[in-house]
Scaffold this motif. Sequence first.
Motif, PDB file in Angstrom:
ATOM      1  N   PRO A  11     -26.681  90.269   8.936  1.00 24.68           N
ATOM      2  CA  PRO A  11     -26.784  90.396  10.400  1.00 24.68           C
ATOM      3  C   PRO A  11     -26.140  91.669  10.944  1.00 24.68           C
ATOM      4  CG  PRO A  11     -26.186  88.161   9.818  1.00 24.68           C
ATOM      5  CD  PRO A  11     -26.111  88.970   8.556  1.00 24.68           C
ATOM      6  N   THR A  12     -25.035  92.086  10.355  1.00 22.55           N
ATOM      7  CA  THR A  12     -24.385  93.328  10.796  1.00 22.55           C
ATOM      8  C   THR A  12     -25.239  94.532  10.450  1.00 22.55           C
ATOM      9  OG1 THR A  12     -22.237  92.287  10.448  1.00 22.55           O
ATOM     10  CG2 THR A  12     -22.277  94.687  10.628  1.00 22.55           C
ATOM     11  N   ILE A  13     -25.788  94.549   9.245  1.00 26.39           N
ATOM     12  CA  ILE A  13     -26.660  95.646   8.832  1.00 26.39           C
ATOM     13  C   ILE A  13     -27.873  95.726   9.747  1.00 26.39           C
ATOM     14  CG2 ILE A  13     -28.200  96.454   6.999  1.00 26.39           C
ATOM     15  CD1 ILE A  13     -26.196  95.271   4.993  1.00 26.39           C
ATOM     16  N   VAL A  14     -28.468  94.578  10.057  1.00 27.51           N
ATOM     17  CA  VAL A  14     -29.654  94.541  10.915  1.00 27.51           C
ATOM     18  C   VAL A  14     -29.322  95.076  12.303  1.00 27.51           C
ATOM     19  CG1 VAL A  14     -31.270  92.983  12.067  1.00 27.51           C
ATOM     20  CG2 VAL A  14     -30.792  92.716   9.628  1.00 27.51           C
ATOM     21  N   ALA A  15     -28.199  94.660  12.865  1.00 29.80           N
ATOM     22  CA  ALA A  15     -27.815  95.133  14.205  1.00 29.80           C
ATOM     23  C   ALA A  15     -27.612  96.643  14.225  1.00 29.80           C
ATOM     24  CB  ALA A  15     -26.550  94.417  14.660  1.00 29.80           C
ATOM     25  N   VAL A  16     -26.934  97.169  13.226  1.00 33.28           N
ATOM     26  CA  VAL A  16     -26.697  98.620  13.162  1.00 33.28           C
ATOM     27  C   VAL A  16     -28.022  99.366  13.013  1.00 33.28           C
ATOM     28  CG1 VAL A  16     -25.673 100.456  11.747  1.00 33.28           C
ATOM     29  CG2 VAL A  16     -24.338  98.422  12.321  1.00 33.28           C
ATOM     30  N   MET A  17     -28.903  98.844  12.162  1.00 30.10           N
ATOM     31  CA  MET A  17     -30.198  99.508  11.957  1.00 30.10           C
ATOM     32  C   MET A  17     -31.048  99.495  13.228  1.00 30.10           C
ATOM     33  SD  MET A  17     -31.263  98.372   8.109  1.00 30.10           S
ATOM     34  CE  MET A  17     -32.780  99.330   8.065  1.00 30.10           C
ATOM     35  N   LEU A  18     -31.027  98.394  13.972  1.00 38.38           N
ATOM     36  CA  LEU A  18     -31.819  98.324  15.209  1.00 38.38           C
ATOM     37  C   LEU A  18     -31.289  99.294  16.262  1.00 38.38           C
ATOM     38  CD1 LEU A  18     -32.525  94.500  15.465  1.00 38.38           C
ATOM     39  CD2 LEU A  18     -34.139  96.318  14.872  1.00 38.38           C
ATOM     40  N   VAL A  19     -29.971  99.380  16.396  1.00 39.94           N
ATOM     41  CA  VAL A  19     -29.393 100.347  17.340  1.00 39.94           C
ATOM     42  C   VAL A  19     -29.726 101.768  16.898  1.00 39.94           C
ATOM     43  CG1 VAL A  19     -27.214 101.278  18.225  1.00 39.94           C
ATOM     44  CG2 VAL A  19     -27.573  98.807  18.139  1.00 39.94           C
ATOM     45  N   PHE A  20     -29.626 102.044  15.604  1.00 37.15           N
ATOM     46  CA  PHE A  20     -29.952 103.379  15.100  1.00 37.15           C
ATOM     47  C   PHE A  20     -31.427 103.699  15.318  1.00 37.15           C
ATOM     48  CE2 PHE A  20     -31.018 106.331  11.579  1.00 37.15           C
ATOM     49  CZ  PHE A  20     -30.255 107.401  12.019  1.00 37.15           C
ATOM     50  N   SER A  21     -32.309 102.695  15.185  1.00 36.13           N
ATOM     51  CA  SER A  21     -33.739 102.947  15.390  1.00 36.13           C
ATOM     52  C   SER A  21     -34.021 103.359  16.831  1.00 36.13           C
ATOM     53  CB  SER A  21     -34.572 101.728  15.000  1.00 36.13           C
ATOM     54  OG  SER A  21     -34.495 100.717  15.974  1.00 36.13           O
ATOM     55  N   VAL A  22     -33.318 102.752  17.784  1.00 35.42           N
ATOM     56  CA  VAL A  22     -33.492 103.140  19.193  1.00 35.42           C
ATOM     57  C   VAL A  22     -32.935 104.546  19.417  1.00 35.42           C
ATOM     58  CG1 VAL A  22     -32.831 102.580  21.563  1.00 35.42           C
ATOM     59  CG2 VAL A  22     -33.533 100.762  20.010  1.00 35.42           C
ATOM     60  N   PHE A  23     -31.821 104.863  18.778  1.00 35.03           N
ATOM     61  CA  PHE A  23     -31.266 106.217  18.865  1.00 35.03           C
ATOM     62  C   PHE A  23     -32.265 107.248  18.349  1.00 35.03           C
ATOM     63  CE2 PHE A  23     -29.125 109.621  16.466  1.00 35.03           C
ATOM     64  CZ  PHE A  23     -28.526 110.300  17.515  1.00 35.03           C
ATOM     65  N   VAL A  24     -32.867 106.964  17.195  1.00 31.41           N
ATOM     66  CA  VAL A  24     -33.844 107.888  16.609  1.00 31.41           C
ATOM     67  C   VAL A  24     -35.067 108.010  17.521  1.00 31.41           C
ATOM     68  CG1 VAL A  24     -35.435 108.189  14.658  1.00 31.41           C
ATOM     69  CG2 VAL A  24     -33.066 107.582  14.252  1.00 31.41           C
ATOM     70  N   LEU A  25     -35.492 106.905  18.118  1.00 38.76           N
ATOM     71  CA  LEU A  25     -36.620 106.940  19.058  1.00 38.76           C
ATOM     72  C   LEU A  25     -36.313 107.857  20.231  1.00 38.76           C
ATOM     73  CD1 LEU A  25     -39.222 105.835  20.498  1.00 38.76           C
ATOM     74  CD2 LEU A  25     -37.766 104.020  21.380  1.00 38.76           C
ATOM     75  N   LEU A  26     -35.174 107.686  20.844  1.00 45.62           N
ATOM     76  CA  LEU A  26     -34.839 108.456  22.041  1.00 45.62           C
ATOM     77  C   LEU A  26     -34.513 109.920  21.729  1.00 45.62           C
ATOM     78  CD1 LEU A  26     -32.686 105.814  23.926  1.00 45.62           C
ATOM     79  CD2 LEU A  26     -35.087 106.422  24.301  1.00 45.62           C
ATOM     80  N   ARG A  27     -34.035 110.194  20.551  1.00 46.36           N
ATOM     81  CA  ARG A  27     -33.686 111.557  20.173  1.00 46.36           C
ATOM     82  C   ARG A  27     -34.911 112.356  19.760  1.00 46.36           C
ATOM     83  NH1 ARG A  27     -30.047 113.709  15.225  1.00 46.36           N
ATOM     84  NH2 ARG A  27     -31.902 114.374  14.139  1.00 46.36           N
ATOM     85  N   GLY A  28     -36.003 111.687  19.477  1.00 47.96           N
ATOM     86  CA  GLY A  28     -37.150 112.303  18.842  1.00 47.96           C
ATOM     87  C   GLY A  28     -37.884 113.371  19.609  1.00 47.96           C
ATOM     88  N   HIS A  29     -37.607 113.544  20.882  1.00 56.43           N
ATOM     89  CA  HIS A  29     -38.339 114.581  21.613  1.00 56.43           C
ATOM     90  C   HIS A  29     -37.818 115.973  21.326  1.00 56.43           C
ATOM     91  CE1 HIS A  29     -41.056 112.117  23.590  1.00 56.43           C
ATOM     92  NE2 HIS A  29     -40.284 111.677  24.547  1.00 56.43           N
ATOM     93  N   ASN A  30     -36.531 116.120  21.199  1.00 55.30           N
ATOM     94  CA  ASN A  30     -35.944 117.438  21.049  1.00 55.30           C
ATOM     95  C   ASN A  30     -35.462 117.729  19.638  1.00 55.30           C
ATOM     96  OD1 ASN A  30     -36.299 117.865  23.828  1.00 55.30           O
ATOM     97  ND2 ASN A  30     -34.430 116.723  24.236  1.00 55.30           N
TER      98      ASN A  30
END
Length: 137
Positions: A11-30
């Motif tokens: 569960p901890t790994i999943v939570a960290v990965m989901l937060v990181f996936s949103v970070f990668v999504l939002l960072r992806g423009h620049n």
Amino acid sequence: MNTLIFRTIAPTIVAVMLVFSVFVLLRGHNEPGGGFIGGLIAASAIAIFAMASGSAAVRRTLRFAPTSYAGFGVFIAALSGFLSLPQGRPFLTGLWTFLELDETEVALSTPMLFDIGVYFAVFGTISAVALALQEEE
């Protein structure tokens, strides 16, 4: 692979990965990243959760079928392309608007909306495949 340690830490790994996936999504423009890579990371988190808890628990947690997320993503991506048509611009032309929040300026754009659609489409598709493979075992 389904040990007590794995089931405890998953569960901890999943939570960290989901937060990181949103970070990668939002960072992806620049910078490197975006909807596709973010969706792959989120689907990988779902696959890890399925290995630890079983696909039935994942399906209950998701609340909707993974293919529904994929369909929603395709709808959002297509919608972002159609938003330029009323302004007399070609399909998928990027449009930007800026919001002033206190002392911060936030840019909203149709390319970002397209990336969010790609994120959900990739997440739903890969999650559906991963859960189907998990159920076969």
